[in-house]
Design a protein around this motif. Sequence first.
Motif, PDB file in Angstrom:
ATOM      1  N   ARG A 122     -18.518   8.170  -1.400  1.00  0.00           N
ATOM      2  CA  ARG A 122     -17.903   6.874  -1.647  1.00  0.00           C
ATOM      3  C   ARG A 122     -17.114   6.460  -0.411  1.00  0.00           C
ATOM      4  O   ARG A 122     -16.781   7.294   0.448  1.00  0.00           O
ATOM      5  CB  ARG A 122     -17.011   6.927  -2.879  1.00  0.00           C
ATOM      6  CG  ARG A 122     -17.789   7.281  -4.154  1.00  0.00           C
ATOM      7  CD  ARG A 122     -16.884   7.350  -5.347  1.00  0.00           C
ATOM      8  NE  ARG A 122     -16.408   6.018  -5.728  1.00  0.00           N
ATOM      9  CZ  ARG A 122     -15.398   5.802  -6.575  1.00  0.00           C
ATOM     10  NH1 ARG A 122     -14.741   6.822  -7.104  1.00  0.00           N
ATOM     11  NH2 ARG A 122     -15.029   4.575  -6.891  1.00  0.00           N
ATOM     12  N   PHE A 123     -16.793   5.170  -0.325  1.00  0.00           N
ATOM     13  CA  PHE A 123     -16.235   4.606   0.893  1.00  0.00           C
ATOM     14  C   PHE A 123     -14.880   3.947   0.671  1.00  0.00           C
ATOM     15  O   PHE A 123     -14.623   3.354  -0.378  1.00  0.00           O
ATOM     16  CB  PHE A 123     -17.194   3.562   1.480  1.00  0.00           C
ATOM     17  CG  PHE A 123     -18.542   4.110   1.839  1.00  0.00           C
ATOM     18  CD1 PHE A 123     -18.782   4.611   3.102  1.00  0.00           C
ATOM     19  CD2 PHE A 123     -19.571   4.134   0.901  1.00  0.00           C
ATOM     20  CE1 PHE A 123     -20.027   5.130   3.434  1.00  0.00           C
ATOM     21  CE2 PHE A 123     -20.810   4.646   1.217  1.00  0.00           C
ATOM     22  CZ  PHE A 123     -21.049   5.150   2.492  1.00  0.00           C
ATOM     23  N   VAL A 124     -14.044   4.053   1.694  1.00  0.00           N
ATOM     24  CA  VAL A 124     -12.829   3.253   1.798  1.00  0.00           C
ATOM     25  C   VAL A 124     -12.979   2.421   3.062  1.00  0.00           C
ATOM     26  O   VAL A 124     -13.185   2.970   4.159  1.00  0.00           O
ATOM     27  CB  VAL A 124     -11.568   4.126   1.870  1.00  0.00           C
ATOM     28  CG1 VAL A 124     -10.341   3.261   2.182  1.00  0.00           C
ATOM     29  CG2 VAL A 124     -11.364   4.894   0.568  1.00  0.00           C
ATOM     30  N   LEU A 125     -12.905   1.111   2.938  1.00  0.00           N
ATOM     31  CA  LEU A 125     -12.988   0.220   4.098  1.00  0.00           C
ATOM     32  C   LEU A 125     -11.577  -0.181   4.491  1.00  0.00           C
ATOM     33  O   LEU A 125     -10.812  -0.692   3.662  1.00  0.00           O
ATOM     34  CB  LEU A 125     -13.820  -1.015   3.763  1.00  0.00           C
ATOM     35  CG  LEU A 125     -15.232  -0.754   3.221  1.00  0.00           C
ATOM     36  CD1 LEU A 125     -15.981  -2.081   3.042  1.00  0.00           C
ATOM     37  CD2 LEU A 125     -16.012   0.186   4.120  1.00  0.00           C
ATOM     38  N   LEU A 126     -11.239   0.049   5.743  1.00  0.00           N
ATOM     39  CA  LEU A 126      -9.880  -0.170   6.237  1.00  0.00           C
ATOM     40  C   LEU A 126      -9.924  -1.099   7.442  1.00  0.00           C
ATOM     41  O   LEU A 126     -10.708  -0.867   8.373  1.00  0.00           O
ATOM     42  CB  LEU A 126      -9.267   1.184   6.610  1.00  0.00           C
ATOM     43  CG  LEU A 126      -7.797   1.280   7.021  1.00  0.00           C
ATOM     44  CD1 LEU A 126      -7.320   2.730   6.898  1.00  0.00           C
ATOM     45  CD2 LEU A 126      -7.548   0.813   8.445  1.00  0.00           C
ATOM     46  N   GLY A 127      -9.095  -2.140   7.435  1.00  0.00           N
ATOM     47  CA  GLY A 127      -9.064  -3.048   8.574  1.00  0.00           C
ATOM     48  C   GLY A 127      -7.665  -3.530   8.878  1.00  0.00           C
ATOM     49  O   GLY A 127      -6.892  -3.845   7.967  1.00  0.00           O
ATOM     50  N   TYR A 128      -7.352  -3.578  10.154  1.00  0.00           N
ATOM     51  CA  TYR A 128      -6.053  -4.074  10.613  1.00  0.00           C
ATOM     52  C   TYR A 128      -6.260  -5.246  11.553  1.00  0.00           C
ATOM     53  O   TYR A 128      -7.034  -5.161  12.509  1.00  0.00           O
ATOM     54  CB  TYR A 128      -5.293  -2.949  11.321  1.00  0.00           C
ATOM     55  CG  TYR A 128      -4.137  -3.405  12.185  1.00  0.00           C
ATOM     56  CD1 TYR A 128      -3.097  -4.178  11.651  1.00  0.00           C
ATOM     57  CD2 TYR A 128      -4.068  -3.068  13.535  1.00  0.00           C
ATOM     58  CE1 TYR A 128      -2.041  -4.596  12.440  1.00  0.00           C
ATOM     59  CE2 TYR A 128      -3.003  -3.473  14.328  1.00  0.00           C
ATOM     60  CZ  TYR A 128      -1.998  -4.238  13.778  1.00  0.00           C
ATOM     61  OH  TYR A 128      -0.945  -4.660  14.569  1.00  0.00           O
ATOM     62  N   SER A 129      -5.594  -6.372  11.284  1.00  0.00           N
ATOM     63  CA  SER A 129      -5.631  -7.548  12.147  1.00  0.00           C
ATOM     64  C   SER A 129      -7.083  -8.003  12.343  1.00  0.00           C
ATOM     65  O   SER A 129      -7.754  -8.323  11.369  1.00  0.00           O
ATOM     66  CB  SER A 129      -4.925  -7.235  13.469  1.00  0.00           C
ATOM     67  OG  SER A 129      -4.684  -8.409  14.197  1.00  0.00           O
ATOM     68  N   GLN A 130      -7.593  -8.034  13.572  1.00  0.00           N
ATOM     69  CA  GLN A 130      -8.987  -8.410  13.757  1.00  0.00           C
ATOM     70  C   GLN A 130      -9.905  -7.496  12.938  1.00  0.00           C
ATOM     71  O   GLN A 130     -10.935  -7.938  12.417  1.00  0.00           O
ATOM     72  CB  GLN A 130      -9.391  -8.342  15.234  1.00  0.00           C
ATOM     73  CG  GLN A 130     -10.813  -8.807  15.482  1.00  0.00           C
ATOM     74  CD  GLN A 130     -11.240  -8.809  16.940  1.00  0.00           C
ATOM     75  OE1 GLN A 130     -12.429  -8.888  17.243  1.00  0.00           O
ATOM     76  NE2 GLN A 130     -10.281  -8.738  17.862  1.00  0.00           N
ATOM     77  N   GLY A 131      -9.517  -6.248  12.787  1.00  0.00           N
ATOM     78  CA  GLY A 131     -10.301  -5.325  11.973  1.00  0.00           C
ATOM     79  C   GLY A 131     -10.352  -5.737  10.512  1.00  0.00           C
ATOM     80  O   GLY A 131     -11.334  -5.475   9.812  1.00  0.00           O
ATOM     81  N   ALA A 132      -9.292  -6.388  10.025  1.00  0.00           N
ATOM     82  CA  ALA A 132      -9.329  -6.923   8.660  1.00  0.00           C
ATOM     83  C   ALA A 132     -10.359  -8.038   8.563  1.00  0.00           C
ATOM     84  O   ALA A 132     -11.063  -8.162   7.550  1.00  0.00           O
ATOM     85  CB  ALA A 132      -7.946  -7.419   8.247  1.00  0.00           C
ATOM     86  N   ASN A 133     -10.472  -8.868   9.609  1.00  0.00           N
ATOM     87  CA  ASN A 133     -11.523  -9.885   9.643  1.00  0.00           C
ATOM     88  C   ASN A 133     -12.908  -9.233   9.577  1.00  0.00           C
ATOM     89  O   ASN A 133     -13.813  -9.746   8.917  1.00  0.00           O
ATOM     90  CB  ASN A 133     -11.432 -10.718  10.924  1.00  0.00           C
ATOM     91  CG  ASN A 133     -10.329 -11.751  10.895  1.00  0.00           C
ATOM     92  OD1 ASN A 133      -9.869 -12.141   9.828  1.00  0.00           O
ATOM     93  ND2 ASN A 133      -9.905 -12.204  12.061  1.00  0.00           N
ATOM     94  N   VAL A 134     -13.073  -8.115  10.276  1.00  0.00           N
ATOM     95  CA  VAL A 134     -14.340  -7.382  10.255  1.00  0.00           C
ATOM     96  C   VAL A 134     -14.682  -6.971   8.825  1.00  0.00           C
ATOM     97  O   VAL A 134     -15.813  -7.145   8.360  1.00  0.00           O
ATOM     98  CB  VAL A 134     -14.267  -6.151  11.180  1.00  0.00           C
ATOM     99  CG1 VAL A 134     -15.452  -5.219  10.946  1.00  0.00           C
ATOM    100  CG2 VAL A 134     -14.213  -6.571  12.648  1.00  0.00           C
ATOM    101  N   VAL A 135     -13.696  -6.423   8.118  1.00  0.00           N
ATOM    102  CA  VAL A 135     -13.919  -6.002   6.732  1.00  0.00           C
ATOM    103  C   VAL A 135     -14.170  -7.213   5.838  1.00  0.00           C
ATOM    104  O   VAL A 135     -15.086  -7.211   5.002  1.00  0.00           O
ATOM    105  CB  VAL A 135     -12.737  -5.167   6.216  1.00  0.00           C
ATOM    106  CG1 VAL A 135     -12.909  -4.845   4.732  1.00  0.00           C
ATOM    107  CG2 VAL A 135     -12.592  -3.879   7.034  1.00  0.00           C
TER     108      VAL A 135
END
Length: 228
Positions: A122-135
């Motif tokens: 199973r997966f946890v998708l984590l994004g911060y700043s631009q990385g949140a846009n990626v998610v």
Amino acid sequence: MVIIRPRGPLLSATLIAALAMLAATTLTTVGAPTAAAAGCADIHVVAARGTNEPGGAWSKFKLGTVVGNPVYSAIADTLDVSTNAYRVDYPASFDQPASVQAGNRDLVEHVVAQADACPDQRFVLLGYSQGANVVDNSLGFSSEGAKVGGPIVATVPNALEPRIAAVLLFGNPIRELGKEITGTYAERTFDVCNDNDPVCDPKGTDWNVHTRYARHATAAAEFVAARI
């Protein structure tokens, strides 16, 4: 969805700015998966770092010094199951929309390849700043119009939706536009925007606030633990 708007004093920090305007691009579909599968742990954290965020030499997976590393460490310490992680392979630069779209494409290709290689993972998708846009983009929520954002180029297949255990977003730029994760992923989403963070708070003015998300690592790990 858990949306957090913390209040209270914050420590000072080195400025991390994230400013970019957007250009339109054509939606394409993902071809054959190209991302190399990692080992098969029970929980696989896929992390997209923020704009120009260092990976962190001390961390095994180099997920990001501001959010990825401390949050993954908290997850690994909290869960009673095996974990590993993958750092989304993308520039995390101001070159938009090319950068965020490269991350969007790589995240989806990696999840597809990993899911095929590890059927029980199973997966946890984590994004911060631009990385949140990626998610955001990867789940079908366009970051076009947000800081360091852009149109969607790939989405996680519907067949893999049940295997996304949690979504962790920090300093999510689409929040500034009044948008958020809705629908099937809403109850699995932890979305935190520090007060006065100009990346996600429409009234934000203090760029230092944008670097202070590690303090939410324990809460994020507990959120994940409650959903596996």
